[in-house]
Design a protein around this motif. Structure first.
Motif, mmCIF file in Angstrom:
data_model
loop_
_atom_site.group_PDB
_atom_site.id
_atom_site.type_symbol
_atom_site.label_atom_id
_atom_site.label_comp_id
_atom_site.label_asym_id
_atom_site.label_seq_id
_atom_site.Cartn_x
_atom_site.Cartn_y
_atom_site.Cartn_z
ATOM 1 N N ASP A 161 0.838 -1.195 0.000
ATOM 2 C CA ASP A 161 0.000 0.000 0.000
ATOM 3 C C ASP A 161 0.879 1.254 0.000
ATOM 4 O OD1 ASP A 161 -2.676 -1.352 0.338
ATOM 5 O OD2 ASP A 161 -1.659 -2.079 2.136
ATOM 6 N N ILE A 162 1.988 1.192 0.732
ATOM 7 C CA ILE A 162 2.948 2.292 0.748
ATOM 8 C C ILE A 162 3.609 2.446 -0.620
ATOM 9 C CG2 ILE A 162 5.186 3.008 1.698
ATOM 10 C CD1 ILE A 162 4.263 1.857 4.391
ATOM 11 N N ALA A 163 3.914 1.327 -1.263
ATOM 12 C CA ALA A 163 4.570 1.385 -2.576
ATOM 13 C C ALA A 163 3.650 1.944 -3.657
ATOM 14 C CB ALA A 163 5.052 -0.018 -2.966
ATOM 15 N N LEU A 164 2.374 1.623 -3.579
ATOM 16 C CA LEU A 164 1.427 1.988 -4.632
ATOM 17 C C LEU A 164 0.815 3.374 -4.468
ATOM 18 C CD1 LEU A 164 -0.338 1.250 -7.108
ATOM 19 C CD2 LEU A 164 -1.965 0.225 -5.488
ATOM 20 N N ALA A 165 0.437 3.733 -3.266
ATOM 21 C CA ALA A 165 -0.414 4.911 -3.063
ATOM 22 C C ALA A 165 0.160 6.228 -3.571
ATOM 23 C CB ALA A 165 -0.801 5.021 -1.596
ATOM 24 N N PRO A 166 1.469 6.514 -3.433
ATOM 25 C CA PRO A 166 1.953 7.784 -3.983
ATOM 26 C C PRO A 166 1.759 7.903 -5.494
ATOM 27 C CG PRO A 166 3.504 6.942 -2.369
ATOM 28 C CD PRO A 166 2.500 5.846 -2.608
ATOM 29 N N LEU A 167 1.783 6.776 -6.208
ATOM 30 C CA LEU A 167 1.542 6.805 -7.650
ATOM 31 C C LEU A 167 0.062 7.040 -7.944
ATOM 32 C CD1 LEU A 167 3.799 3.815 -8.813
ATOM 33 C CD2 LEU A 167 4.410 6.215 -8.458
ATOM 34 N N LEU A 184 -10.663 0.927 -5.968
ATOM 35 C CA LEU A 184 -9.432 1.704 -5.829
ATOM 36 C C LEU A 184 -9.715 3.002 -5.077
ATOM 37 C CD1 LEU A 184 -6.363 1.866 -6.866
ATOM 38 C CD2 LEU A 184 -7.285 3.451 -8.564
ATOM 39 N N GLU A 185 -10.811 3.657 -5.410
ATOM 40 C CA GLU A 185 -11.156 4.921 -4.760
ATOM 41 C C GLU A 185 -11.506 4.705 -3.293
ATOM 42 O OE1 GLU A 185 -14.188 6.257 -7.414
ATOM 43 O OE2 GLU A 185 -12.764 6.368 -9.092
ATOM 44 N N ARG A 186 -12.174 3.603 -2.984
ATOM 45 C CA ARG A 186 -12.489 3.271 -1.586
ATOM 46 C C ARG A 186 -11.209 3.047 -0.792
ATOM 47 N NH1 ARG A 186 -10.904 -1.201 0.727
ATOM 48 N NH2 ARG A 186 -11.506 -2.388 -1.122
ATOM 49 N N TRP A 187 -10.270 2.298 -1.385
ATOM 50 C CA TRP A 187 -8.959 2.049 -0.766
ATOM 51 C C TRP A 187 -8.213 3.365 -0.546
ATOM 52 C CZ3 TRP A 187 -4.416 3.018 -3.687
ATOM 53 C CH2 TRP A 187 -3.210 2.568 -3.117
ATOM 54 N N LEU A 191 -6.751 5.419 2.998
ATOM 55 C CA LEU A 191 -5.399 5.911 3.224
ATOM 56 C C LEU A 191 -5.376 7.386 3.576
ATOM 57 C CD1 LEU A 191 -3.488 4.060 0.370
ATOM 58 C CD2 LEU A 191 -3.800 3.355 2.744
ATOM 59 N N THR A 192 -6.297 8.164 3.022
ATOM 60 C CA THR A 192 -6.318 9.605 3.306
ATOM 61 C C THR A 192 -6.638 9.897 4.770
ATOM 62 O OG1 THR A 192 -8.666 9.887 2.713
ATOM 63 C CG2 THR A 192 -7.020 10.154 0.943
ATOM 64 N N ARG A 194 -5.100 8.392 7.193
ATOM 65 C CA ARG A 194 -3.873 8.127 7.951
ATOM 66 C C ARG A 194 -3.045 9.414 8.058
ATOM 67 N NH1 ARG A 194 -3.536 2.450 8.166
ATOM 68 N NH2 ARG A 194 -1.494 2.612 9.187
ATOM 69 N N PRO A 195 -2.711 9.851 9.278
ATOM 70 C CA PRO A 195 -1.952 11.094 9.437
ATOM 71 C C PRO A 195 -0.638 11.108 8.670
ATOM 72 C CG PRO A 195 -2.861 10.400 11.546
ATOM 73 C CD PRO A 195 -3.132 9.287 10.580
ATOM 74 N N ALA A 196 0.063 9.985 8.614
ATOM 75 C CA ALA A 196 1.346 9.945 7.902
ATOM 76 C C ALA A 196 1.149 10.122 6.401
ATOM 77 C CB ALA A 196 2.074 8.628 8.183
ATOM 78 N N PHE A 197 0.061 9.601 5.873
ATOM 79 C CA PHE A 197 -0.257 9.777 4.448
ATOM 80 C C PHE A 197 -0.559 11.244 4.157
ATOM 81 C CE2 PHE A 197 -3.143 9.780 0.794
ATOM 82 C CZ PHE A 197 -2.458 8.962 -0.100
ATOM 83 N N GLN A 198 -1.341 11.858 5.031
ATOM 84 C CA GLN A 198 -1.667 13.272 4.868
ATOM 85 C C GLN A 198 -0.407 14.124 4.886
ATOM 86 O OE1 GLN A 198 -4.428 14.178 8.021
ATOM 87 N NE2 GLN A 198 -5.831 12.545 7.457
ATOM 88 N N LYS A 199 0.484 13.828 5.796
ATOM 89 C CA LYS A 199 1.702 14.630 5.971
ATOM 90 C C LYS A 199 2.679 14.475 4.829
ATOM 91 C CE LYS A 199 5.703 15.111 9.073
ATOM 92 N NZ LYS A 199 6.323 14.664 10.351
#
Length: 206
Positions: A161-167, A184-187, A191-192, A194-199
């Motif tokens: 999930d970490i590898a894919l989400a930034p793309l 994909l949009e639900r997934w 992730l949005t 998650r505080p670390a994802f937001q940051k």
């Protein structure tokens, strides 16, 4: 202290920084690449002869390739969270990490070059249509998989999930017409939260 070499708005650097944030590991980040340059300076080439980012420095240990870095960090610091003990579960996740790097990243990179970083009057519509078609075909595979599980890593958040989400963040947050991929949009919406994802990930695209 871990040092991450690479500019913050690189999708590959984001993977590493996000992983560190999820694991609550202290680190320092040094801007190189893009407008910061320095990739071809001797100091950096000594660490990464490929002259690309990111690069992880831990004392005298140097590691490059973003997915390899995420695997290393997860194995060292996240055995109870990001790094599965079960060999088959881990292999299934790493399979997807290789898929992201080998299959999805190249057309996403071309999309960034030919759309995000190319002025509108200089874009080639034919090339863009081809690139977008390839990305959509690949993300449809992810969407189909996410129809049966909460995360691409399985039923809990993990390395891929970490590898894919930034793309996916790049693809979802530029003004283009795109097909509806509800799983994909639900997934992504998960992730949005998650505080670390937001940051780390949800920053300006350029």
């Amino acid at each position: 202290m871990l040092t991450v070499w690479g500019r913050k708005n690189s999708s590959n650097v984001k993977k590493v920084l996000w992983c560190l944030e999820e694991l609550n590991i202290p680190y320092q980040q040094i801007d190189v690449g893009g407008k910061f340059g320095k990739l071809n300076e001797p100091e950096y080439l000594h660490m990464n002869p490929n002259a690309v980012i990111p690069c992880l420095q831990e004392d005298d240990f140097i590691l490059w390739e973003s997915n390899a870095i995420v695997r290393y960090l997860a194995a060292k610091f996240g055995k109870d969270s990001l790094y599965p003990a079960d060999l088959r579960e881990r292999a299934s996740i790493e399979k997807w990490m290789d898929w992201v790097g080998c299959n999805l990243f190249p057309p996403i990179k071309q999309f960034m070059i030919n759309f995000v970083r190319t002025p509108e009057d200089q874009r080639d519509p034919k090339i863009l249509t081809q690139i977008l078609g390839e990305i959509e075909k690949l993300l449809k595979i992810v969407d189909d998989t996410l129809n049966h599980q909460q995360y691409l890593s399985g039923e809990k958040f993990g390395m891929v999930d970490i590898a894919l989400a930034p793309l996916v963040y790049l693809w979802l947050n530029v003004e283009i017409e795109r097909p509806s991929l509800p799983n994909l949009e639900r997934w992504y919406q998960l992730l949005t939260k998650r505080p670390a994802f937001q940051k780390i990930v949800m920053i300006e695209i350029n």
